[in-house]
Design a protein around this motif. Structure first.
Motif, short mmCIF file in Angstrom:
data_model
loop_
_atom_site.label_atom_id
_atom_site.label_comp_id
_atom_site.label_asym_id
_atom_site.label_seq_id
_atom_site.Cartn_x
_atom_site.Cartn_y
_atom_site.Cartn_z
N VAL A 275 0.83 -1.19 0.00
CA VAL A 275 0.00 0.00 0.00
C VAL A 275 0.87 1.25 0.00
O VAL A 275 0.48 2.30 -0.53
CB VAL A 275 -0.96 0.00 1.21
CG1 VAL A 275 -1.92 1.17 1.14
CG2 VAL A 275 -1.75 -1.30 1.25
N ALA A 278 1.35 2.49 -3.48
CA ALA A 278 0.23 3.32 -3.93
C ALA A 278 0.31 4.71 -3.33
O ALA A 278 0.05 5.71 -4.01
CB ALA A 278 -1.09 2.64 -3.56
N HIS A 281 3.03 6.91 -5.08
CA HIS A 281 2.61 7.34 -6.41
C HIS A 281 1.45 8.34 -6.34
O HIS A 281 1.34 9.24 -7.17
CB HIS A 281 2.23 6.13 -7.27
CG HIS A 281 3.42 5.31 -7.68
ND1 HIS A 281 3.97 4.35 -6.87
CD2 HIS A 281 4.15 5.31 -8.81
CE1 HIS A 281 4.99 3.79 -7.48
NE2 HIS A 281 5.13 4.35 -8.67
N SER A 282 0.59 8.19 -5.35
CA SER A 282 -0.49 9.16 -5.17
C SER A 282 0.07 10.54 -4.81
O SER A 282 -0.44 11.57 -5.27
CB SER A 282 -1.44 8.69 -4.06
OG SER A 282 -2.09 7.50 -4.42
N CYS A 299 -5.34 6.99 1.31
CA CYS A 299 -4.26 6.02 1.15
C CYS A 299 -3.26 6.12 2.31
O CYS A 299 -2.72 5.11 2.75
CB CYS A 299 -3.54 6.26 -0.18
SG CYS A 299 -2.56 4.86 -0.73
N TYR A 377 -1.54 5.74 -13.25
CA TYR A 377 -1.48 5.94 -11.81
C TYR A 377 -2.73 5.39 -11.12
O TYR A 377 -2.66 4.83 -10.02
CB TYR A 377 -1.34 7.43 -11.50
CG TYR A 377 0.07 7.93 -11.56
CD1 TYR A 377 0.93 7.77 -10.48
CD2 TYR A 377 0.55 8.58 -12.69
CE1 TYR A 377 2.23 8.23 -10.52
CE2 TYR A 377 1.84 9.06 -12.75
CZ TYR A 377 2.69 8.88 -11.66
OH TYR A 377 3.97 9.33 -11.71
N ASN A 380 -2.44 1.70 -11.00
CA ASN A 380 -1.36 1.40 -10.05
C ASN A 380 -1.92 1.31 -8.64
O ASN A 380 -1.68 0.34 -7.90
CB ASN A 380 -0.30 2.51 -10.16
CG ASN A 380 0.82 2.40 -9.14
OD1 ASN A 380 0.57 2.42 -7.93
ND2 ASN A 380 2.04 2.31 -9.61
N ASN A 381 -2.69 2.32 -8.27
CA ASN A 381 -3.25 2.36 -6.92
C ASN A 381 -4.26 1.24 -6.69
O ASN A 381 -4.27 0.59 -5.64
CB ASN A 381 -3.92 3.71 -6.68
CG ASN A 381 -2.92 4.84 -6.60
OD1 ASN A 381 -1.75 4.63 -6.33
ND2 ASN A 381 -3.38 6.06 -6.84
N MET A 384 -2.56 -2.24 -6.25
CA MET A 384 -1.85 -2.40 -4.99
C MET A 384 -2.81 -2.57 -3.81
O MET A 384 -2.62 -3.44 -2.95
CB MET A 384 -0.93 -1.20 -4.74
CG MET A 384 0.28 -1.13 -5.65
SD MET A 384 1.47 -2.49 -5.38
CE MET A 384 0.97 -3.65 -6.65
N VAL A 385 -3.85 -1.76 -3.77
CA VAL A 385 -4.78 -1.84 -2.64
C VAL A 385 -5.60 -3.12 -2.70
O VAL A 385 -5.80 -3.80 -1.68
CB VAL A 385 -5.70 -0.60 -2.62
CG1 VAL A 385 -6.78 -0.75 -1.55
CG2 VAL A 385 -4.90 0.66 -2.37
N TYR A 432 0.95 -5.36 -13.14
CA TYR A 432 1.37 -4.13 -12.46
C TYR A 432 2.67 -3.59 -13.06
O TYR A 432 2.79 -2.39 -13.35
CB TYR A 432 1.55 -4.38 -10.97
CG TYR A 432 2.17 -3.22 -10.25
CD1 TYR A 432 1.41 -2.10 -9.94
CD2 TYR A 432 3.51 -3.23 -9.90
CE1 TYR A 432 1.98 -1.02 -9.30
CE2 TYR A 432 4.09 -2.15 -9.27
CZ TYR A 432 3.32 -1.04 -8.96
OH TYR A 432 3.90 0.03 -8.34
#
Length: 735
Positions: A275, A278, A281-282, A299, A377, A380-381, A384-385, A432
């Motif tokens: 996490v 994520a 990148h956020s 996040c 992006y 991506n998030n 991962m989550v 990913y």
């Protein structure tokens, strides 16, 4: 010594309580503009943070002193002391501080206090509301840790050793003498592994605190992200180091030939790391685009929550692991409350501040086109989550009921096999990393085909060449190894077939090698373009530009290096986890002649027995070792000395694997003792492409370290451009 430790805990709790009261009162008075009273109270709260750190430092110092001197007046020291006689016995003695549940809670709290003190020292003069509020949130978290230590008898590390453990002369009884650290944990990697994880866990409290603080003070600017980003990268770096050290320990000590087995505690350490990807990148999108604001806040809360979820798993008693802590209902209640509070705080806060934390511009949070950085992006998030949630569920599934209200619960009451984890993680990981590979080639909003082709053609051609080389190795080595395992049958073949038919299993590997090739050269070329762009802006030579970018654009430089590392790791993971050849069996041993009538053969390796030894180690421990000469294709390549160590105090067996490393493979040899007939029990593996795992991991950590340690905030025109702000995707390929 127990009294000194207890006083330290009392002072620490008083310090954290005073800091919370002062920070709250200071914030309230500042709103009422009550002169300098609010500032004075806020300053006092910062001082109390430092007092808390000093008190917890004394507490940790007491335990360290007792471990180092052999003072067993504290029961925790008695239970987790090490009597090792190795050259690094001091490290094992020191590691007693975090070896058990009580000590690890204290150590974790001490680390949080260090991070809080850094925030406090940096903010004492400025008195910024955002920082003061973040400090308040983080101190509330610390209060929970110190409180559970002080008010829970089962979590108090300074309980005096009961009199029953001493005889009339004050010496330890025979029953007390066998207490101590699990000998499997007496390895340099495992001694360092927990504290590095705890540094990461403690550090991830800070971005969570800043996220909640931003909501409280209603500041949706990127300021909270700027303040917390370095803490996030630093913590994520230590989490990665901790996971890597755990993998080394598993590979060398546990003797099963691998470095990741989807053990519940392994999974627990991975959750917050995933996490955290994520979150990092956020933060990039938040800083550059003014988008993903709500998601970044949530996040940050989820990352902290998954830190606690991982700890909950390892301390709940729901799962069994060689490095799980003993379950305790009080600490479980604490961690359960922290999980719920952190998630609830994020949700409620965002509901209240929904408009404030909207996108900076209309449509900034929308994904206009799937071929854009925005979409990359976003996915991506999501990946991962979703993977973190799925991994959590699968890890605790054995503790779930098989049926709920008459409805079957997936995996309920079952221990999920490593093959099942692999079947999910491998394709998800490839997808990913494919997104990671393509992302730097895309543009924000919408990517034009001509522009994409201009960016992609050169790295694409190079990637095809590398892919061809990898495919040659795959066809000539990996695929034949896979076919040989299936042809031999048995449990190894069944395990492979459980993970899918041959066309799918090998197809995932081939696609993974292609993705690794693309990721490697895309990252390499983006790094080169970023350096050239810096060179044009600063009129320097290539080396000077690379150094200038390393110093002033460290996040971009480090990010690309990290992505290079991920590409190398992917190649290593495919070989070392999917195409391992293992042979177990017995070698008939003649004790009279000290000889073995046959060799042990695996692939093109041949092990020839040459002798054995029995060594008396310190503290009554005994080491039984075998010696084999190893040839490869008829050529001598080295000697292996696998051994079994018998620990006298606990009568535990500790396996010592012997490994010969080659550039493209490892020969991994384990001796497991003898059977009733006196034959040697052997477990030998050939692990292909395991070196790229370690090399890639090193590159990944170096990249993150560069991004963390580099200078920020340079007042240069280049630094104001949005093309290379924080992470590897950001360097604009259009330059």
């Amino acid at each position: 010594m127990p009294t000194i430790g207890l006083i330290g805990v009392l002072v620490a709790f008083a310090g954290v309580a005073v800091s919370i009261v002062c920070l709250v009162a200071g914030a309230l008075l500042s709103r009422k503009k009550s002169g300098g009273a609010g500032e004075t109270l806020t300053w006092g709260g910062h001082v109390a943070v430092l007092v808390t750190l000093a008190a917890l430092t004394v507490c940790c110092g007491v335990l360290v002193y007792c471990f180092m001197t052999g003072d067993t007046s504290i029961e925790y020291v008695l239970r987790y002391r090490s009597d090792s006689s190795s050259d690094i016995a001091w490290l094992y003695k020191l590691s007693g501080l975090w070896a058990g549940r009580e000590g690890s809670l204290l150590f974790w709290g001490w680390l949080i206090a260090i991070f809080n003190s850094v925030v406090a020292v940096r903010n004492m003069r400025q008195g910024r509301k955002l920082d003061s509020m973040a400090l308040l949130v983080s101190q509330l978290v610390l209060a929970a840790f110190v409180g559970v230590i002080l008010f829970s008898e089962s979590n108090m590390p300074f309980a005096a050793t009961p009199a029953k453990y001493f005889d009339g002369s004050g010496n330890l009884t025979a029953a007390a003498s066998v207490l101590g650290m699990n000998t499997l944990l007496e390895h340099w990697a495992m001694a360092i592994h927990p504290p590095t994880l705890f540094v990461g866990y403690a550090g991830l409290t800070i971005p969570f605190a800043y996220a909640i603080a931003a909501i409280i003070v209603n500041d949706s600017s990127k300021e909270w992200v700027v303040r917390s980003q370095r803490y996030t990268l630093f913590s994520w770096f230590f989490l990665g180091v901790g996971i890597g050290l755990g993998a080394i320990w598993a590979y060398v000590v546990l003797g099963w030939g691998g470095y990741w087995g989807w053990d519940p505690v392994e999974n627990a350490s991975l959750l917050s790391w995933i996490v955290g990807v994520a979150l990092i990148h956020s933060f990039t999108v938040y800083r550059q685009r003014g988008a993903f604001k709500r998601w970044s806040v949530m996040c940050a809360c989820l990352t902290f929550a998954f830190v606690i979820v991982g700890t909950f798993i390892s301390r709940s008693g729901l799962v069994q692991s060689v490095h799980a802590f003993e379950g305790d209902p009080v600490s479980l209640a604490l961690f359960g409350a922290l999980i719920g509070a952190s998630i609830l705080a994020g949700i409620v806060g965002l509901i209240v501040r929904w408009k404030s934390f909207g996108p900076a511009s209309s449509g900034a949070d929308d994904v206009e086109n799937m071929l854009s950085k925005d979409a990359a992006y976003y996915f991506n998030n999501v990946i991962m989550v979703v993977f973190a949630v799925l991994l959590t569920y699968m890890t605790v599934s054995s503790a779930l009921p098989a049926h709920l209200f008459g409805i079957p619960v997936p995996f309920g009451g079952q221990t999920v096999s490593a093959g099942t984890y692999n079947a999910i993680a491998r394709p998800l990981g490839v997808i990913y990393l494919a997104i990671l590979a393509v992302c730097p080639l895309l543009s924000w909003g919408r990517t034009e085909g001509k522009q994409f082709w201009k960016r992609a053609r050169i790295p694409g051609i190079c990637a095809v060449v590398l892919f061809a080389v990898l495919m040659f190795y795959f066809v000539t080595y990996l695929l034949p190894s896979y076919d040989a395992i299936l042809a031999a049958g048995g449990t190894e073949a069944d395990g492979l077939l459980e993970q899918g038919p041959s066309w799918y299993y090998n197809g995932v590997a081939v696609v993974g090698l292609l993705v690794a090739s693309l990721l490697f050269f895309n990252s390499l070329f983006m790094l080169g373009r970023a350096i050239r762009g810096y060179q044009k802006g600063h009129q320097g030579n290539v080396l000077a530009s690379a150094w200038g970018m390393l110093v002033n654009r460290a996040s971009t430089f480090g990010g690309f290096v990290a992505h290079l590392g991920m590409a190398v790791i992917l190649v290593g993971l495919i070989g070392s986890s999917m195409y391992v050849t293992e042979i177990t069996g017995y070698l008939p041993y003649d004790e009279e002649s000290d000889s073995v009538s046959e060799t042990f053969d695996i692939q093109d390796f041949q092990l020839t027995y040459t002798g054995n030894s029995i060594d008396e180690l310190g503290n009554g421990n005994v080491r039984y070792a075998l010696t084999f000469d190893v040839t490869k294709d008829g050529q001598f390549v080295g000697t292996v000395n696998p051994a079994v160590q018998l620990v006298s105090a606990t009568q535990q067996q500790k396996l010592e694997a012997s490994v010969i490393g080659f550039p493209l493979e490892d020969l991994f040899v384990v001796y497991r003792g003898v059977n009733d007939e006196g034959d040697f029990s052997m477990d030998v593996r050939v692990n292909p492409l395991i070196t790229p795992v370690w090399v890639g991991f090193g590159l990944l950590m170096v990249g993150v370290l560069i991004a963390t340690a580099g200078r920020r905030g340079a007042k240069r025109k280049f630094d104001e451009e949005p093309s290379g702000d924080d992470l590897p995707h950001e360097a604009s390929a259009a330059k």
